[in-house]
Design a protein around this motif. Structure first.
Motif, short mmCIF file in Angstrom:
data_model
loop_
_atom_site.label_atom_id
_atom_site.label_comp_id
_atom_site.label_asym_id
_atom_site.label_seq_id
_atom_site.Cartn_x
_atom_site.Cartn_y
_atom_site.Cartn_z
N GLU A 60 2.67 -1.61 -0.34
CA GLU A 60 2.38 -1.25 -1.73
C GLU A 60 3.59 -0.53 -2.35
O GLU A 60 3.97 -0.81 -3.49
N LYS A 61 4.19 0.38 -1.60
CA LYS A 61 5.38 1.08 -2.08
C LYS A 61 6.52 0.10 -2.33
O LYS A 61 7.26 0.22 -3.31
N LEU A 80 5.83 -1.80 -5.55
CA LEU A 80 6.09 -0.97 -6.73
C LEU A 80 7.58 -0.71 -6.93
O LEU A 80 8.06 -0.66 -8.07
N VAL A 114 4.90 -0.23 -13.94
CA VAL A 114 4.43 0.24 -12.63
C VAL A 114 2.95 0.60 -12.71
O VAL A 114 2.18 0.27 -11.81
N LYS A 115 2.53 1.26 -13.78
CA LYS A 115 1.11 1.59 -13.96
C LYS A 115 0.27 0.32 -13.98
O LYS A 115 -0.80 0.27 -13.37
N LYS A 150 -0.02 -0.94 -10.52
CA LYS A 150 -0.93 -0.12 -9.71
C LYS A 150 -2.37 -0.59 -9.92
O LYS A 150 -3.17 -0.63 -8.98
N GLN A 208 -4.79 -2.20 -7.14
CA GLN A 208 -6.17 -1.73 -6.95
C GLN A 208 -7.14 -2.91 -6.95
O GLN A 208 -8.08 -2.94 -6.15
#
Length: 91
Positions: free
Chosen positions: A54-55, A58, A76-77, A80, A84
């Motif tokens: 995940e990192k 991103l 990025v938001k 995320k 999710q």
């Protein structure tokens, strides 16, 4: 002249609608791939949630946003939220 502007606006809006549909279709494909990844992780005994991956995603999103001169924080938001959705799909 005003009629031409409205017609042009209509064309632009139709193009935006087409892009929106394409984005939704790509999100669907991404979620389908998340399902496939889950099956592969289970078969080889990995945890479903992979924070390192995940990192990495991103980080790539942030770098690509910069290259395209987009607001990295907001993109990025957005990703995320997509991550999710993938997590929820994999549960």
């Amino acid at each position: 002249m005003i009629l031409e502007i409205f017609m042009n606006l209509d064309v632009i809006r139709k193009k935006i609608n087409n892009i929106d549909l394409a984005i939704i279709q790509l999100i669907k494909k991404r979620l389908d791939l998340a399902d496939m990844a889950k099956k592969s992780k289970i078969k080889i005994g990995l945890k479903i949630i992979d924070l390192k991956r995940e990192k990495e995603v991103l980080k790539n999103v942030n770098e690509n946003s910069k290259l395209l001169d987009l607001n990295e924080e907001k993109i990025v938001k957005l990703f995320k939220i997509i991550i999710q959705l993938s997590r929820e799909r994999q549960q």
